[in-house]
Design a protein around this motif. Structure first.
Motif, PDB file in Angstrom:
ATOM      1  N   LYS A 133       0.857  -1.185   0.000  1.00  0.00           N
ATOM      2  CA  LYS A 133       0.000   0.000   0.000  1.00  0.00           C
ATOM      3  C   LYS A 133       0.895   1.239   0.000  1.00  0.00           C
ATOM      4  O   LYS A 133       1.815   1.332   0.807  1.00  0.00           O
ATOM      5  CB  LYS A 133      -0.890   0.019   1.252  1.00  0.00           C
ATOM      6  CG  LYS A 133      -1.895  -1.129   1.330  1.00  0.00           C
ATOM      7  CD  LYS A 133      -2.660  -1.049   2.654  1.00  0.00           C
ATOM      8  CE  LYS A 133      -3.518  -2.274   2.907  1.00  0.00           C
ATOM      9  NZ  LYS A 133      -4.569  -2.498   1.923  1.00  0.00           N
ATOM     10  N   GLU A 164      -3.020   9.181  -8.975  1.00  0.00           N
ATOM     11  CA  GLU A 164      -4.222   8.585  -9.579  1.00  0.00           C
ATOM     12  C   GLU A 164      -3.882   7.740 -10.808  1.00  0.00           C
ATOM     13  O   GLU A 164      -4.505   6.708 -11.047  1.00  0.00           O
ATOM     14  CB  GLU A 164      -5.227   9.683  -9.935  1.00  0.00           C
ATOM     15  CG  GLU A 164      -5.797  10.331  -8.670  1.00  0.00           C
ATOM     16  CD  GLU A 164      -7.010  11.189  -8.934  1.00  0.00           C
ATOM     17  OE1 GLU A 164      -6.870  12.209  -9.633  1.00  0.00           O
ATOM     18  OE2 GLU A 164      -8.100  10.835  -8.448  1.00  0.00           O
ATOM     19  N   GLU A 171      -3.934  -1.335 -10.586  1.00  0.00           N
ATOM     20  CA  GLU A 171      -5.218  -1.766 -10.025  1.00  0.00           C
ATOM     21  C   GLU A 171      -5.278  -3.247  -9.670  1.00  0.00           C
ATOM     22  O   GLU A 171      -5.763  -3.608  -8.610  1.00  0.00           O
ATOM     23  CB  GLU A 171      -6.331  -1.431 -11.003  1.00  0.00           C
ATOM     24  CG  GLU A 171      -7.593  -0.990 -10.308  1.00  0.00           C
ATOM     25  CD  GLU A 171      -8.546  -0.387 -11.313  1.00  0.00           C
ATOM     26  OE1 GLU A 171      -9.228   0.565 -10.941  1.00  0.00           O
ATOM     27  OE2 GLU A 171      -8.601  -0.855 -12.471  1.00  0.00           O
ATOM     28  N   THR A 176      -2.024  -1.003  -3.689  1.00  0.00           N
ATOM     29  CA  THR A 176      -2.928   0.143  -3.774  1.00  0.00           C
ATOM     30  C   THR A 176      -2.132   1.441  -3.668  1.00  0.00           C
ATOM     31  O   THR A 176      -1.107   1.490  -2.971  1.00  0.00           O
ATOM     32  CB  THR A 176      -3.993   0.102  -2.659  1.00  0.00           C
ATOM     33  OG1 THR A 176      -3.323   0.144  -1.388  1.00  0.00           O
ATOM     34  CG2 THR A 176      -4.840  -1.158  -2.759  1.00  0.00           C
ATOM     35  N   THR A 178      -2.894   5.557  -3.031  1.00  0.00           N
ATOM     36  CA  THR A 178      -3.963   6.498  -2.671  1.00  0.00           C
ATOM     37  C   THR A 178      -3.394   7.897  -2.401  1.00  0.00           C
ATOM     38  O   THR A 178      -2.198   8.059  -2.171  1.00  0.00           O
ATOM     39  CB  THR A 178      -4.692   6.003  -1.399  1.00  0.00           C
ATOM     40  OG1 THR A 178      -3.704   5.713  -0.394  1.00  0.00           O
ATOM     41  CG2 THR A 178      -5.517   4.768  -1.679  1.00  0.00           C
ATOM     42  N   GLU A 221      -7.396   1.148   3.940  1.00  0.00           N
ATOM     43  CA  GLU A 221      -8.478   0.739   3.039  1.00  0.00           C
ATOM     44  C   GLU A 221      -7.959   0.622   1.590  1.00  0.00           C
ATOM     45  O   GLU A 221      -8.381  -0.253   0.838  1.00  0.00           O
ATOM     46  CB  GLU A 221      -9.623   1.754   3.123  1.00  0.00           C
ATOM     47  CG  GLU A 221     -10.903   1.240   2.485  1.00  0.00           C
ATOM     48  CD  GLU A 221     -11.937   2.320   2.265  1.00  0.00           C
ATOM     49  OE1 GLU A 221     -11.670   3.489   2.618  1.00  0.00           O
ATOM     50  OE2 GLU A 221     -12.996   1.987   1.714  1.00  0.00           O
ATOM     51  N   LYS A 223      -8.204   2.759  -1.069  1.00  0.00           N
ATOM     52  CA  LYS A 223      -9.101   3.097  -2.188  1.00  0.00           C
ATOM     53  C   LYS A 223      -9.162   4.582  -2.464  1.00  0.00           C
ATOM     54  O   LYS A 223      -9.578   5.364  -1.603  1.00  0.00           O
ATOM     55  CB  LYS A 223     -10.514   2.623  -1.847  1.00  0.00           C
ATOM     56  CG  LYS A 223     -10.788   1.239  -2.352  1.00  0.00           C
ATOM     57  CD  LYS A 223     -12.282   0.971  -2.405  1.00  0.00           C
ATOM     58  CE  LYS A 223     -12.545  -0.504  -2.211  1.00  0.00           C
ATOM     59  NZ  LYS A 223     -13.473  -0.824  -1.176  1.00  0.00           N
ATOM     60  N   GLY A 224      -8.741   5.002  -3.642  1.00  0.00           N
ATOM     61  CA  GLY A 224      -8.983   6.353  -4.145  1.00  0.00           C
ATOM     62  C   GLY A 224      -8.269   7.459  -3.404  1.00  0.00           C
ATOM     63  O   GLY A 224      -7.108   7.354  -3.015  1.00  0.00           O
TER      64      GLY A 224
END
Ligand code: NAD
Length: 261
Positions: A133, A164, A171, A176, A178, A221, A223-224
């Motif tokens: 991560k 991004e 993906e 991940t 973020t 988490e 995500k995004g």
């Protein structure tokens, strides 16, 4: 065994709070900042309070070679970095023709080059392990660049765009990527001159602990992106519905030095 999180800029503000929260959740830490004495104090405190393993590296990450050196040092210490938080960053404030070019070039090296180097080197290892991560600390200004923060805004727009796009590429890699995008936060980052502007009066700084909590949640988490606070989220969307020249005029008025407003 608990995973290891590497945090840059861990001795102050948002980075320090994130380090404390992750330590309390029993993650092992690698803390990086310039001040070795402060890092040593943090190491002792976290190891004693939380029974975790803390490794420290005192490095100036605005020097590109030091970002490579950090990767080497971590490898030599035989530690796998499960999570990377690119948090270290500096800003400045003032009319572009009057601010220090030297400081701005250093800002580009810290806010951009170090983030790219560390994401590349640790990201590659994570991709090989198909697990990891990465969280980069961008800013509300990534969405709406402000006059008098020209170089800083541009570095943070870079960080968001970079994050991004790499996130999209990775993906299905198990890794991940973020972006945490805080509005004003009450840390030593802010100067007296910044705090005197209408921008800060209209949008009061929140605590580093509040932002760090959102950051830790986002990191875990995976995500995004996260813009802490509803008002900041709302502000980040204004450029979508407001013509550019109106938006820039509002921002210029809000950020103008007190002497010029
Ligand atoms: P801070 O000044 O409290 O902390 C910055 C940390 O980065 C410190 O640990 C410092 O030692 C470290 N650092 C600075 N220069 C370094 C260098 N050359 N090499 C290694 N480490 C270095 O600031 P903060 O507000 O906690 O900022 C953290 C991040 O949040 C930055 O990327 C900043 O741009 C971003 N941010 C801050 C705000 C805000 O209003 N404070 C808002 C949006 C985004």
């Amino acid at each position: 065994m608990k995973e290891t999180v590497l945090i840059t800029g861990a001795t102050s503000g948002i980075g320090r709070e994130m380090a404390r929260m992750l330590a309390a959740q029993k993650f092992n830490l690698i803390l990086v900042a310039r001040n070795g004495e402060k890092l040593a104090v943090q190491k002792k405190e976290f190891e004693n309070s939380f029974g975790i393993q803390v490794t420290i590296f005192a490095l100036d990450l605005s020097v590109q070679d030091n970002a490579y050196l950090l990767f080497e040092k971590v490898r030599n210490a035989d530690i796998a970095v499960d999570m990377l938080v690119n948090n270290a960053g500096i800003g400045n404030y003032g009319a572009f023709t009057e601010t220090s070019l030297e400081q701005e070039l250093m800002m580009i090296d810290l806010n951009i080059s170090a983030v790219v180097i560390l994401t590349k080197l640790f990201g590659r290892e994570m991709a090989k392990r198909r697990s990891g991560k990465i969280m980069n600390v961008a800013s509300l200004l990534s969405f709406l660049p402000f006059p008098y923060y020209s170089v800083y805004s541009a570095t943070k727009s870079f960080v968001l765009a970079f994050t991004e796009t790499v996130a999209a590429e990775m993906e299905k890699s198990g890794v991940t990527v973020t972006a945490l995008c805080p509005g004003p936060v009450d840390t030593p980052f802010q100067t007296k001159e910044m705090l005197e502007t209408n921008a800060y009066k209209a949008n009061k700084p929140v605590s580093a602990a509040y932002v760090a909590k959102k950051g830790v949640a986002l990191l875990l988490e995976g995500k995004g992106k996260k813009i802490p606070g509803f008002n900041n989220w709302f502000i980040s969307n204004l450029p979508r519905i407001t013509p550019d020249y109106i938006m820039m005029n509002i921002k210029k008025k809000l950020a103008s030095p007190k002497s010029k407003s």
